[in-house]
Scaffold this motif. Structure first.
Motif, PDB file in Angstrom:
ATOM      1  N   PRO A1008      32.289 -18.387  -8.489  1.00  0.00           N
ATOM      2  CA  PRO A1008      31.425 -17.707  -7.872  1.00  0.00           C
ATOM      3  C   PRO A1008      30.702 -18.910  -7.031  1.00  0.00           C
ATOM      4  N   GLY A1009      30.821 -17.941  -6.211  1.00  0.00           N
ATOM      5  CA  GLY A1009      29.410 -19.088  -5.560  1.00  0.00           C
ATOM      6  C   GLY A1009      27.901 -19.526  -5.750  1.00  0.00           C
ATOM      7  N   GLY A1010      27.883 -18.717  -6.686  1.00  0.00           N
ATOM      8  CA  GLY A1010      25.774 -18.777  -6.702  1.00  0.00           C
ATOM      9  C   GLY A1010      26.132 -20.219  -7.102  1.00  0.00           C
ATOM     10  N   ASN A1011      25.692 -20.969  -8.071  1.00  0.00           N
ATOM     11  CA  ASN A1011      25.721 -22.667  -8.633  1.00  0.00           C
ATOM     12  C   ASN A1011      26.493 -23.234  -6.806  1.00  0.00           C
ATOM     13  N   LEU A1012      27.556 -23.157  -7.035  1.00  0.00           N
ATOM     14  CA  LEU A1012      28.314 -24.224  -5.854  1.00  0.00           C
ATOM     15  C   LEU A1012      27.097 -24.091  -4.878  1.00  0.00           C
ATOM     16  N   ALA A1013      26.616 -22.857  -4.404  1.00  0.00           N
ATOM     17  CA  ALA A1013      26.341 -22.663  -3.119  1.00  0.00           C
ATOM     18  C   ALA A1013      24.535 -23.462  -3.480  1.00  0.00           C
ATOM     19  N   GLN A1014      24.032 -23.776  -4.834  1.00  0.00           N
ATOM     20  CA  GLN A1014      22.758 -24.717  -4.891  1.00  0.00           C
ATOM     21  C   GLN A1014      22.886 -25.864  -4.518  1.00  0.00           C
ATOM     22  N   LEU A1015      24.192 -26.496  -5.122  1.00  0.00           N
ATOM     23  CA  LEU A1015      24.851 -27.740  -5.573  1.00  0.00           C
ATOM     24  C   LEU A1015      24.983 -27.490  -3.903  1.00  0.00           C
ATOM     25  N   ALA A1016      25.405 -26.930  -3.330  1.00  0.00           N
ATOM     26  CA  ALA A1016      25.862 -27.888  -1.969  1.00  0.00           C
ATOM     27  C   ALA A1016      24.324 -27.860  -1.354  1.00  0.00           C
ATOM     28  N   HIS A1017      23.771 -26.974  -0.945  1.00  0.00           N
ATOM     29  CA  HIS A1017      22.482 -27.115  -0.279  1.00  0.00           C
ATOM     30  C   HIS A1017      21.065 -28.759  -1.449  1.00  0.00           C
ATOM     31  N   LEU A1018      21.401 -28.767  -3.200  1.00  0.00           N
ATOM     32  CA  LEU A1018      20.875 -29.696  -3.009  1.00  0.00           C
ATOM     33  C   LEU A1018      21.298 -30.859  -1.777  1.00  0.00           C
ATOM     34  N   LEU A1019      22.553 -30.889  -2.158  1.00  0.00           N
ATOM     35  CA  LEU A1019      23.373 -32.340  -2.178  1.00  0.00           C
ATOM     36  C   LEU A1019      23.163 -33.262  -0.394  1.00  0.00           C
TER      37      LEU A1019
END
Lengths: 1144, 130
Positions: A1008-1019
């Motif tokens: 799913p994209g949720g945690n990935l999106a959170q990481l993508a934003h943070l990084l």
């Protein structure tokens, strides 16, 4: 042959080939010819500007401008020279230079005396045009006055009559009034040149304009034409002089200026209604409708006039409180782009007698303000019109209902008006609390009647949407049953009939299915995935029956059942919404994506399907696939604002991608089915897709801002005065577009982060970023310093300064417009998945109505406020980044102020619509506010560290007397808190991701994209910026320690502590980034290591659960999706490594 | 612009009056009907409006339009509305494709002089008004 003539011929021989070369786009050849010609005629202005054109076209903009400046310095007066020079200047956005060029030319011509009077007049005409380009309404008016005086009675030298020049004055005055009204409403001063230096009340300006028009009308006993007349009417309306406007329309001027009797009749009707004489309005409307019964606008207005109490009311604030006013909406009035709208009183108070009588009759609670008699009269009239449609459409003589080929025309207006009438009656009854079941049953019957008649039209479901959405649960069930029955009959007929009949029957079934979905039936919410899968199955089964019937259908034509795959996908997404966890939602979303991909093989241009597929790809970390779907729609021009911005920017801003932009339009064969090749550049490299989206969108606004002046000047020259007002309003609307703010802010942020900045036009820091640009604090600081230029501190967007042009109606039911800005849109969807992924009852959503983004409903207002706050936050970020890295410059806002503003945006009462529904899965992802708070925390810490460092620097510089009394508080806690918060957010996402990955193995690993999106934003943002800051601070404190060590011969405990804090923070951030990177790399390795059979495993998994069957389209698209997610994982892992490197 | 019941844009027509002397005519720049609203004669209603305005407001001799030679659906539709292929313009669409210049005479051209087809194709640069 005379010498002179010979010279002219020889000159012509030199110049002609230059024009030819330019015409055939041979820039190189043209430049060469110019060079040769200039050898013979070194001072010739025309050849020089032709050279400038050649330079400009071949991309040498700066050189071209130099040549033009050289020429204009000699005050040319030749029209052709000026025109060509203006072309170059306009291309470079130097509108002011065009104005001074023409002003100088006109002044020079005027000095040459009467012999050049004609030329002077022509050039003055161009000066007017130059002011139009610059929206300088005051100077426009002054020049128009000069032109009018100079041109006498006959048509002037520029082909414009004196009368037209005086209209130019009127319009210039009106535009000033409008600018003054806008300034008054917004509280912001009007742009320079738009209002007179000595403030004049807008009302006075309007009165002046009216005086000029009425003098003209009474002097000549005529007006120039339709456009002049309509502007006159508009100015009267703007001043609330409705009776005068009506008199004008019914008088001789109206007759001579409005040549189409039907149009005059309509205008009369609207004005009568506006003045409060509803009966006269109704009579005129009925007269017009007997000639053209299929005029929906007129039908609605007729019902408003006949049943004034059923009007959807607008409340107008007046000095004596609120008043109920009736403002008929009609394209023939309020044409001035917001002139009349801004002045009270607008609209007419409802006739007190009728309105109150209606209320009193039912005990004061209001029965819709209309008596049973009135309803009956309205119904009678509609039935008369209905009969007229039938009669004229079948009579042999040519009439309103007669098609050119003898076939009857479809005129659905009166039939649909009967549904409208039934709903108005029901609303009235509901308002009186008298049991509404009879009247509601009548609405159901009316809808069914309409369906029986028009169910085979593609528009039928759209026509009925608002009526169906108004029904309660019981009535909905009854209607659904009625529709099902009718559809069954149709299905029976389909089996028996020929192809044509079969298609019609299929259309009925499709329409019935659409309407049932609008009703929220069969109910999917809370019914488990089986119901959704079954519903999807039914849609796809019906869709399959369309295929043999439309084999020869052009791929761009609308298919008979194109709505169904999108409905099937929606049903599957609603199963995803009901899934207990994000990871368990994924298979349903993949099933939806596969279903769409299969259908798109047949119907590649199905817009609803493409959009749904793009949204799914965006949610599943596949930005290139999302972009490919959007580009297949051939999005261009203003659609970059209305459509592309909310479909394209979210995936491209959320996910890193090094994929090249897909070919637009027909060239892309099966977009979304091919995964982009693996990234070769570092994580800090540019994102070509993002760069393209940002620069294309900016280009729309910038090109229009540059070129609108030409269209406007043409409208003035041709006497199209209503268009002048309309085009001006449009130019302002685009300049204020929310999207324009977004792309400037996002472009600047991308520039700062050295991502997507390589494309020309994406921002000021293009030079700083190449694909090899190493991520370093210095590089980011330099880029940020350049990037702030395009996000001026004075232009921070706000709710009241923005126009919202997004066409939200294009969004799938399960992807509602969210409160987050585009960069966090996918994350926001995941963080409120159960609330978002509800797929039925589209017509009941606030955003399903056209222009909903600017609607006056609370949800829209909340959405706009949230979007504006998000946009302002993004606008301020480049200043934060520059400030935090210690960059200073005239354009950089001071960090303390920026942080204060970020905080204030966050403190503003949250008006966002709560997205999560009660009983939903526990929200574990950060939402937009949390992430914005993280930014505030980060920059507050940066501010604290900076202050401490600068104090340390001060003491190091020898002024120990500064003393401890002004000592800045230790920045240590703020810094460790900020790092800790970022670390926790990243670690939580990473750990959840690992759990999700384990569960996802069951269907081949797609996440799913949720945690990935959170990481993508943070990084992408806070971690990168913090790492860069830490690098800078470490360097500074080291230098200070060294200096201090030398100066004082010892160590400063504070400085030592600060250095240790910074080092510890760097250590923590580095460790956090490394651990993210390790997790992501391992996920990527697992994904890469999966056998090609993973896709088969996925399809098997889905089919086992009742989804599918899937064809080649689905196979290819799902495999590509998986491959792209793998690339995203790889890019994120790289980004994590880069952050770790930067931090340590 | 034709607005639908929910205020949806159903379709639009864009045109202008141009030309000189007996070539004074109405020109259809674009006519578009949204996919949801096709097959209900909306294009014809829009064309009727433009023809009426060209006839009554601007007193034109004829109405004309350009269409891709390959767009047989549109060509047949215009033919149904009474338009004839007046001439071919070679390479009109960015040099890729030829256009048909289709015309329909209005009342003012009683002798129907404007709709006598030309045998020879012309080039885009030879068009009178562009």
């Amino acid at each position: 042959m005379s010498r002179q003539l010979k010279d002219i011929e020889s000159y012509e021989r030199k110049v002609r080939p230059i024009y030819d070369a330019l015409d055939s786009r041979n820039w190189k050849g043209a430049l060469k010819l110019c060079q040769q010609a200039l050898q013979k005629y070194p001072e010739d202005q025309l050849i020089k500007v032709l050279k400038a054109i050649g330079l400009d076209r071949s991309g040498k903009r700066e050189e071209a401008n130099q040549v033009v400046d050289e020429v204009t310095a000699t005050t040319p007066m030749d029209e052709q020279v000026l025109r060509l020079a203006a072309m170059v200047l306009r291309g470079s956005g130097r509108l002011a230079a065009i104005t001074s060029m023409y002003e100088a030319a006109a002044a020079a011509a005027a000095l040459q005396g009467p012999g050049q009077a004609e030329l002077a007049q022509v050039l003055l005409n161009d000066v007017f045009g130059a002011h139009v380009r610059e929206s300088n309404f005051v100077k426009q008016q002054q020049v128009a006055m000069k032109l009018s005086k100079a041109s006498g009675l006959a048509v002037g030298a520029a082909g414009v009559s004196s009368e037209r020049y005086s209209w130019w004055m009127v319009l210039s005055l009106l535009l000033q009034a409008r600018a003054a009204l806008r300034a008054r409403a917004s509280g912001r001063p009007a742009p320079p040149g738009q209002v007179p230096a000595v403030a004049l009340e807008p009302e006075k300006m309007l009165a002046l304009a009216e005086g000029m028009m009425s003098r003209q009308a009474s002097k000549d006993k005529k007006l120039e034409g339709y456009d002049a007349f309509m502007v006159y009417v508009d100015v009267l309306l703007a001043q609330g002089k409705i009776a005068e406007a009506l008199a004008l329309v019914t008088g001789p001027l109206g007759e001579s200026c409005i040549r189409l009797p039907a149009e005059r009749l309509q205008l009369r009707a609207v004005l009568a209604a506006l003045s409060g004489d509803l009966q006269a309005g109704a009579e005129a409307l009925a007269e017009g409708l007997r000639l053209n019964p299929d005029d929906w606008g007129a039908l609605l207005l007729l019902l408003d006039c006949l049943l004034p109490g059923t009007v959807q009311m607008q409340m107008a604030a007046t000095s004596t409180g609120t008043m109920q006013v009736f403002t008929p909406q009609h394209p023939l009035i309020l044409i001035s782009g917001g002139l009349a709208e801004q002045l009270p009183p607008r609209g007419a108070p409802l006739p007190a007698g009728k309105w109150l009588a209606g209320r009193a009759a039912t005990g004061g609670s209001g029965n819709g303000g209309a008596t049973a008699d009135a309803f009956q009269r309205a119904e009678g009239l509609l039935k008369e019109l209905q009969a007229l449609c039938v009669q004229t459409s079948t009579s042999p003589a040519s009439g309103p209902g007669q098609g050119g080929d003898g076939k009857p025309m479809i005129m659905r207006g009166p039939d649909l008006a009967l549904v409208e009438l039934a709903l108005r009656r029901h609303r009235g009854a509901a308002a009186t609390a008298s049991a509404g079941s009879d009247t509601e049953a009548a609405v159901v019957d009316a809808v069914l009647d309409y369906f029986h008649k028009y169910g085979d039209l593609v528009s039928c479901a759209v026509d009925l949407r608002t009526y169906v959405a108004a029904l309660g649960p019981g009535a909905s069930e009854r209607l659904a049953a009625g529709l099902a029955e009718a559809a069954d009959v149709a299905a029976g007929a389909a089996a028996a009939g020929d192809k044509r009949e079969a298609l019609k029957a299929l259309r009925r079934q499709v329409c019935a299915a659409q309407l049932r979905d609008e009703l929220g039936l069969p109910r999917l919410e809370g019914c488990g995935p089986e119901a959704a899968l079954q519903a999807a199955q039914q849609f796809t089964t019906l869709y399959a029956t369309a295929r043999p019937l439309q084999e020869d259908l052009d791929s761009r034509e609308r298919g008979a059942a194109d709505e169904l795959p999108a409905l099937a996908a929606a049903a599957l997404v609603s199963a995803a919404g009901a899934a207990p966890s994000d990871v368990e939602a994924v298979p349903y979303m993949l099933a939806a994506y596969g279903t769409l991909a299969d259908a798109l093989r047949d119907r590649p241009y199905g817009a609803a399907m493409r959009i749904a597929a793009a949204e799914l790809a965006a949610l599943l970390a596949a930005p290139a696939a999302a972009a490919a779907h959007v580009y297949k729609l051939d999005v261009k021009h203003v659609q970059m604002d209305t459509l592309a911005s909310h479909l394209l920017l979210p995936p491209l801003l959320t996910w890193p991608s090094s994929a090249p932009p897909p070919p637009a339009g027909p060239a892309a064969q099966n977009p979304g089915e091919a995964a982009p090749a693996a990234s070769t550049s570092g994580s800090g490299g540019p994102s070509p897709l993002l760069a393209k989206a940002l620069s294309d969108t900016r280009a729309l606004f910038e090109d229009h801002g540059r070129d609108a002046g030409e269209t406007l000047f043409t409208a003035y020259s041709h006497g199209m005065y209503t268009k002048v007002l309309e085009f001006t309003a449009f130019r302002e609307r685009l300049a204020d577009a929310h999207t324009f703010s977004l792309v400037r802010a996002e472009g600047a942020i991308a520039d700062c982060l050295l991502r997507g900045a390589a494309a020309p036009g994406s921002g000021g820091a293009g030079a700083a970023a190449t694909s090899d640009a190493a991520l370093s604090a210095d590089a980011i600081r330099a880029a940020a310093l350049a990037a702030v230029k395009s996000v001026k501190a004075t232009d921070v967007p706000s709710k009241d300064s923005l126009r919202f042009n997004w066409d939200l109606t294009t969004r799938p039911t399960w992807s509602p417009p969210c409160a987050a800005g585009p960069s966090l849109q996918p994350l926001q969807w995941w963080s409120s998945r159960p609330a978002c992924a509800r797929a039925q009852g589209y017509g009941r959503r606030w955003w399903s109505a056209p222009s909903s983004a600017e609607a006056a409903v609370p949800e829209a207002e909340a959405w706009r406020a949230a979007q504006a706050a998000a946009a302002a936050h993004r606008w301020l970020l480049p200043h934060c980044i520059a400030g935090a890295l210690g960059a200073t410059g005239p354009e950089v806002l001071e960090l303390r102020e920026t942080v204060g503003r970020l905080q204030a945006l966050l403190d503003a009462p949250s008006t966002s619509v709560p997205a999560s529904s009660p009983g939903s899965a526990p929200v574990t992802l950060c939402d937009e506010r949390a992430l914005r708070r993280l930014d505030v925390q980060l920059y507050q810490a940066a501010l604290a560290v900076q202050e401490e460092l600068s104090q340390a620097a001060g003491t190091t510089n020898g002024s120990d007397d500064a003393g401890p009394e002004v000592s800045a508080p230790s920045s240590g806690p703020a810094l460790s808190e900020a790092v800790g918060a970022i670390h926790r957010a990243a670690a939580a996402a990473t750990s959840r991701l690992s759990t999700e990955a384990a569960a996802a193995e069951a269907w081949g690993g797609l996440l799913p994209g949720g945690n990935l999106a959170q990481l993508a934003h943070l990084l992408r943002e806070p971690m990168t910026i913090l790492a860069a800051c830490l690098q800078t601070w470490q360097a500074t404190s080291r230098a200070l320690q060294k200096k201090r060590g030398k100066a004082a011969g010892g160590q400063d405990a504070r400085l030592h502590k600060l250095a240790a804090d910074v080092a510890a923070a760097a250590e923590e951030l580095g460790a956090a980034a490394r651990s993210c990177g390790d997790a992501l790399s391992s996920l990527k390795a697992t994904a890469a290591g999966r056998a090609a059979s993973a896709n088969e495993a996925l399809l098997g998994y889905l089919q086992e659960r009742g989804a599918g069957p899937f064809g080649d389209g689905a196979r290819a698209a799902l495999a590509a999706l998986a491959r792209e997610q793998e690339l995203t994982l790889a890019a994120l892992a790289q980004a994590a490594t880069a952050v770790a490197k930067l931090a340590l | 612009m034709a607005e639908g019941p929910g205020k949806q844009a159903m379709g639009y027509i864009l045109g202008k009056a141009e030309g000189e002397g007996e070539l004074w005519h109405g020109h259809v720049t674009a006519v578009t009907v949204g996919p949801d609203f096709r097959r209900q004669s909306l294009a014809q209603k829009l064309m009727d409006i433009l023809e009426e305005i060209s006839d009554k407001v601007h007193n034109c001799y004829f109405v004309d339009l350009f269409v891709r030679k390959s767009n047989s659906v549109a060509i047949n539709m215009y033919a149904k509305f009474g338009y004839i292929v007046y001439r071919t313009v070679t390479g009109y669409y960015s040099g890729d494709e030829d256009a048909y210049d289709m015309r329909k005479a209005l009342r003012r051209d009683a002798a129907r002089k404007s709709v006598v087809p030309l045998k020879k194709a012309i080039r885009p640069e030879d068009l009178e008004w562009e």
